[in-house]
Design an enzyme around this catalytic site. Structure first.
Site, PDB file in Angstrom:
ATOM      1  N   LYS A 278      19.108  32.294  40.680  1.00  0.00           N
ATOM      2  CA  LYS A 278      20.236  31.608  40.855  1.00  0.00           C
ATOM      3  C   LYS A 278      20.080  30.202  41.620  1.00  0.00           C
ATOM      4  CE  LYS A 278      23.522  35.363  40.681  1.00  0.00           C
ATOM      5  NZ  LYS A 278      24.439  36.293  41.284  1.00  0.00           N
ATOM      6  N   GLU A 363      34.483  49.457  39.492  1.00  0.00           N
ATOM      7  CA  GLU A 363      35.605  49.571  40.142  1.00  0.00           C
ATOM      8  C   GLU A 363      36.207  51.220  40.054  1.00  0.00           C
ATOM      9  OE1 GLU A 363      35.331  45.318  38.859  1.00  0.00           O
ATOM     10  OE2 GLU A 363      35.186  47.439  37.969  1.00  0.00           O
ATOM     11  N   ARG A 391      41.055  47.691  36.277  1.00  0.00           N
ATOM     12  CA  ARG A 391      39.848  48.308  35.649  1.00  0.00           C
ATOM     13  C   ARG A 391      39.846  49.887  36.109  1.00  0.00           C
ATOM     14  NH1 ARG A 391      34.675  44.704  34.884  1.00  0.00           N
ATOM     15  NH2 ARG A 391      34.824  45.771  33.014  1.00  0.00           N
TER      16      ARG A 391
END
Length: 614
Positions: A278, A363, A391
């Site tokens: 990243k 989740e 979700r």
């Protein structure tokens, strides 16, 4: 100047380049990306990490006929730039401009709209099977990050895909997990070898030949797994039925293009493991990829942020409350599904690491994990975005509310979220929460009320939710001492005549401003559930018109709760409901979006003046 990049208006032109020119293109693309996002804000570190991978994919695959499906989608800026939207980057995430995530309506190269994670393999498998049904030879590629691979849905899709013979390539963009050994010449060489057609023919031929002797075939498979497992971590994905290849260096264009070219010629489910970094190529983002995940405007020379506010955000208010409450109560457990920084848990994590749980992008697990903690006497606090809580709706109902367990939900990003657009907007949480038995639903109007509501919900022996918007509130100082609010009780904030505005949460400030010229009464309702029905009826009896205002869809929201209360009491007072319309609200500046929905001061006043003249 970007001489190569400026010649690329679509991937077909990219594919005309000589392979030796690709590193220069990557350098130009990365420079353009940094300077572009510096002007608009957006996701940066994740996009810098996939520059070479994006170039290689469009160079090798015949897009848009071949399909690329990006997971989450916050890493698709290079993809957008290479697919004809380079000039559109100046309007990224702004009203009328291009979106920060893939959108099917925006480009034929955006094959699947995303914003939430872990959907790519399922969607790509559907496309691959559809191609198989029609006899098409097109290839389908899913690009999924290591974070998104923590979600159960990704493994459900892998499990299903491995049983099919569709031409699907899953690329694991590994930029954080520790499952990879050092990527070097040996691994890159093995990846090229394992992705070659000779190896593939040998593997399939051996399976066919030994199929008549299952014990020998099983022995051969185990031997192959052992050999590959000594140098690759691919045994897990092989067990799902994929041909695992990698890991390879995701910033080496020669290796990427060679390996992808080999894989494109293979049949059946393939899995390529790519290691990237990243923020690659921009030192500030490499050193602090978390801070440069999502950024506002910044100086492209040094990465320093431009513009700031001294007011606390609601996220900061929650983070401070969580630490204060944890110091008082050792039973408190903080839970987040991979949103530590975004949800404000950084300080809590530092001070109480043994009570901090980041469960990854999972989740559903987060909620049932919280339910288990609550069953055994802990006091879990789930910090989650409104749009991500959707979700885990079954777990919310079945595992928490049905058992009436004391789990507190700190729901961030309630209402519109501005530049991130409809995939991240918390437009529906009042609606989907208030219909669940045992739930308490609170909407703070300012920073201090948010702190007191968090305490109120925490002290209840039942599930409770505090939903608060992104960004700053009106600037009300927070009080260190915490006191539980009277359950289900609103308050009158302004006395007026004829019109009573019932404001929920963030809408109190514009409602008070609108009321000044209208001489209207304003109630800060505070609770959606239990609703202050007595206050609603009192205002209905003393005013000609009731006006409800909420930053949530009108359908089934707080306004519906008020109308239900009026109907139950036999009241026929005229009512005007203001909130988000029955459409998905596009990306843009938050204040402009509210104005477009008629939820700013002028919009509220205009709507009331209109009903007065009708």
């Amino acid at each position: 100047m970007h001489p190569l990049l400026e010649t690329i208006a679509d991937p077909a032109q990219l594919r005309q380049l000589d392979k030796k020119d690709l590193p220069q293109l990557a350098e130009e693309l990365r420079d353009f990306l940094i300077h572009s996002v510096a002007q608009t804000g957006g996701h940066l570190a994740s996009n810098l990490g996939v520059v070479e991978l994006t170039i290689a994919l469009h160079y090798v695959f015949n897009t848009p006929d071949d399909k690329l499906v990006w997971d989450v989608g916050h890493q698709t800026y290079p993809h957008k730039i290479l697919t004809g939207r380079r000039n559109g980057m100046s309007g990224l995430r702004q009203s009328g401009g291009i979106a920060g995530f893939p959108r099917r309506a925006e480009s034929e190269y955006d094959t699947f709209g995303t914003g939430h994670s872990s959907t790519s393999i399922s969607a790509a498998l559907g496309m691959a099977v559809a191609a198989q049904q029609t006899g098409s030879e097109r290839r389908v590629v899913a690009v999924i990050g290591d974070g998104a691979m923590t979600a159960g849905m990704a493994f459900e899709a892998l499990n299903n895909a491995g049983t099919k013979d569709a031409n699907l390539l899953v690329i694991l963009n590994d930029n954080d997990m520790s499952i990879s050994p050092n990527v070097g010449a040996l691994n890159n060489y093995l990846a090229r070898l394992l992705s070659g057609r000779l190896y593939d023919r040998m593997r399939r031929g051996t399976e066919k030949m030994l199929g008549v002797a299952p014990p020998i075939l099983e022995l051969a498979k185990r031997a192959e797994e052992h050999v590959k497992g000594m140098v690759t971590p691919g045994t897990l994905f092989e067990e799902f039925g994929f041909n695992y290849i990698g890991p390879i260096d995701g910033h080496d264009l020669d290796v990427l293009t060679a390996t992808l070219s080999n894989i494109r010629a293979l049949k059946g489910p393939q899995f390529l493991h790519v290691v990237t970094h990243k923020g690659h190529g921009f030192t500030p983002a490499e050193e602090n990829p978390g801070r440069f995940h999502g950024v506002g405007k910044f100086n492209p020379e040094n990465g320093e942020a431009l513009g700031s506010t001294e007011r606390k955000t609601y996220t900061q208010v929650f983070g401070e409350w969580l630490v204060d409450m944890a110091e008082r109560d050792p039973r408190l457990i903080g839970i987040t599904p991979a949103m530590c920084d975004g949800s404000g848990l950084n300080q809590f994590q530092e001070k109480f690491p043994e009570r901090y749980f980041d469960v990854g992008i999972a989740e559903q697990h987060a909620l049932t994990f919280a339910a288990g903690l609550a069953c055994d006497g802990s006091k879990p606090v789930v910090a989650i975005y409104s749009t991500f809580l959707q979700r885990a709706y079954d777990q919310l109902i079945h595992d928490i509310a049905l058992q009436n367990l004391p789990v507190l939900f700190a729901i961030d990003r309630a209402g519109l979220v501005g530049a991130d657009g409809p995939t991240h907007a918390g437009s529906f949480d009042i609606t989907y929460l208030r219909c669940i038995p045992n739930m308490v639903v609170m909407c703070p109007a300012d920073e201090n009320e948010c702190r007191q509501m968090l305490y109120t919900g925490y002290m209840l022996n039942s599930p409770a939710a505090v939903r608060y918007p992104r960004g700053c509130g009106p600037g009300v100082p927070t009080e260190y001492e915490m006191q539980a609010l009277p359950l289900g009780k609103g308050e009158i904030r302004r006395r007026g005549k004829k019109i009573a505005i019932l404001a929920f949460g963030s809408m109190l400030t514009p409602a008070l401003e609108a009321a000044e010229k209208l001489d209207a009464t304003v109630a800060n309702m505070r609770f959606v559930k239990p609703l202050d029905s007595a206050l609603v009826c009192e205002l209905a009896d003393s005013h000609e018109i009731l006006v409800t205002v909420e930053e949530n869809t009108v359908m089934g929201g707080a306004s519906a709760a008020v109308m239900e209360a009026l109907q139950a009491a036999g009241k026929t007072t005229k009512i005007l409901t203001l909130g988000l319309p029955d459409v998905f609200i596009e990306h843009g500046a938050h204040e402009k979006l509210l104005a477009a929905c008629g939820l700013d001061t002028n919009g509220i006043r205009a709507a009331i003046e209109k009903i007065l003249t009708d």
